[in-house]
Design an enzyme around this catalytic site. Sequence first.
Site, short mmCIF file in Angstrom:
data_model
loop_
_atom_site.label_atom_id
_atom_site.label_comp_id
_atom_site.label_asym_id
_atom_site.label_seq_id
_atom_site.Cartn_x
_atom_site.Cartn_y
_atom_site.Cartn_z
N PRO A 31 27.88 40.86 60.31
CA PRO A 31 27.47 42.04 61.09
C PRO A 31 27.89 43.29 60.33
O PRO A 31 29.01 43.36 59.85
CB PRO A 31 28.29 41.89 62.38
N GLU B 68 27.34 47.30 61.12
CA GLU B 68 26.75 48.38 61.93
C GLU B 68 26.30 49.52 61.02
O GLU B 68 27.05 49.96 60.14
CB GLU B 68 27.81 48.90 62.91
N GLN C 200 27.19 39.96 68.83
CA GLN C 200 28.64 40.19 68.76
C GLN C 200 29.07 41.17 69.85
O GLN C 200 28.48 42.24 70.01
CB GLN C 200 29.04 40.75 67.39
N CYS D 279 37.19 45.34 64.14
CA CYS D 279 36.70 46.71 63.91
C CYS D 279 37.88 47.68 63.72
O CYS D 279 38.77 47.75 64.56
CB CYS D 279 35.83 47.17 65.09
N ASN E 249 35.59 35.42 54.73
CA ASN E 249 34.81 36.65 54.54
C ASN E 249 35.62 37.68 53.77
O ASN E 249 36.83 37.78 53.92
CB ASN E 249 34.40 37.21 55.92
C1 LIG Z 1 28.94 49.44 57.14
C2 LIG Z 1 29.72 48.29 57.72
C3 LIG Z 1 29.59 48.01 59.07
C4 LIG Z 1 30.30 46.92 59.64
N1 LIG Z 1 30.11 46.60 60.96
C5 LIG Z 1 30.71 45.50 61.47
C6 LIG Z 1 30.47 45.06 62.81
O1 LIG Z 1 29.67 45.66 63.55
N2 LIG Z 1 31.13 43.96 63.26
C7 LIG Z 1 32.00 43.26 62.46
O2 LIG Z 1 32.58 42.26 62.90
N3 LIG Z 1 32.23 43.63 61.19
C8 LIG Z 1 31.61 44.72 60.68
N4 LIG Z 1 31.82 45.06 59.37
C9 LIG Z 1 32.67 44.19 58.52
C10 LIG Z 1 31.82 43.15 57.78
O3 LIG Z 1 31.22 42.26 58.69
C11 LIG Z 1 32.70 42.35 56.80
O4 LIG Z 1 33.71 41.72 57.53
C12 LIG Z 1 33.32 43.23 55.73
O5 LIG Z 1 32.37 44.14 55.19
C13 LIG Z 1 33.91 42.39 54.60
O6 LIG Z 1 32.93 41.56 54.04
P1 LIG Z 1 32.15 41.95 52.68
O7 LIG Z 1 33.20 42.32 51.66
O8 LIG Z 1 31.38 40.71 52.34
O9 LIG Z 1 31.28 43.14 52.99
C14 LIG Z 1 31.15 46.13 58.82
C15 LIG Z 1 31.26 46.44 57.44
C16 LIG Z 1 30.55 47.49 56.89
C17 LIG Z 1 30.69 47.76 55.41
#
Ligand SMILES: Cc1cc2nc3c(=O)[nH]c(=O)nc-3n(C[C@H](O)[C@H](O)[C@H](O)COP(=O)(O)O)c2cc1C
Length: 312
Positions: free
Chosen positions: A7, A9, A68, A98, A199
């Site tokens: 996810p 946002e 979510q 978050c 993750n």
């Molecule tokens: C722009 C942005 C928005 C995000 N929004 C959410 C969200 O709505 N819910 C959530 O659980 N994590 C959110 N995250 C976290 C991501 O799901 C993820 O856990 C985090 O980016 C680390 O993974 P990655 O390094 O593969 O990006 C967000 C991350 C980013 C960069």
Amino acid sequence: MRIVLAPMEGLADVHLRRLLTVQGGFDWVVSEFLRVVDRPYPDHVFHTLCPELMQGGRTAAGTPVRVQLLGNHLESMAINAQRAVALGSYGIDINFGCPSKTVNRSMGGAVLLKEPDTLYRVVSAVRAALPKTVVVSAKMRLGFDDTGLMLANAAAIEAAGADELTVHARTRLQGYAPPAHWHELGRIRAHIRIPLIANGDICSIDDYHRCVAAAGTVDVMLGRGAIKLPTLANQIRANQSTVMPWSTITAMLNSFWHEISQVLPPRDCVGRVKQWVNYLRQQHPEAEMLWRTIREEKNSHTMQALLAASIQ
Ligand SMILES: Cc1cc2nc3c(=O)[nH]c(=O)nc-3n(C[C@H](O)[C@H](O)[C@H](O)COP(=O)(O)O)c2cc1C
């Protein structure tokens, strides 16, 4: 091996979810969070957050979408979870990660990592509200300021009946800054029995293998890595690094533009395309060239023309 699209946002909305899942490789995707307060939401709120609910709870490519929820109001979390599932959500994911100050002030997201008992109550309330056949998952970070409660939090989520746990391998304090601390996931893996989905900062096949070795799980959630490299999930599955032709990426960008320009104000469309190209340029040299052409552009008509020209 299970690969989930994270996810995100303001980044991975319904349009990007469609384009990325069309590439294949994802088992399911998780929607942006719905902030649950003290009342049930009407259906249109769920449909706005997750338009896929109006097409059987799947992206156009057929990949299931899990809504979510974020919040700590037990009754309301339960009722909204039931509603989301009734509308077609592929299970429910609960956000305990978050980092937003506003969200944390209202006692939602990562701030709850200070209170394993609250995690237990929230997950229990959602679990009890849904049939056993419906998946309840939770997504947490390693902790708020530090990892002191990490194992207690994971155990509380498991004890409350969650079917899966995704962990973003950073504390809230660590924000999004590299590195992700995959070795901490290994400690969680050894502490719980439910499936653990790793993750954080998995952006290549090599990252995947290093994460798996450290975390002791083959299941991963891909976030920004998949935005930078739309074939990442497939590459991991095939264990083969294939470069997506630039023409395919420009076709995706134009398709993205076409979709968002029907629903978003022109200024937002310009911003969204820049946001994606900014990620793409970290993996695709041609995207760097496109980035230089568009980064100062504010006019939506010119942006559309530049994107169309990038196809040739
Ligand atoms: C722009 C942005 C928005 C995000 N929004 C959410 C969200 O709505 N819910 C959530 O659980 N994590 C959110 N995250 C976290 C991501 O799901 C993820 O856990 C985090 O980016 C680390 O993974 P990655 O390094 O593969 O990006 C967000 C991350 C980013 C960069």
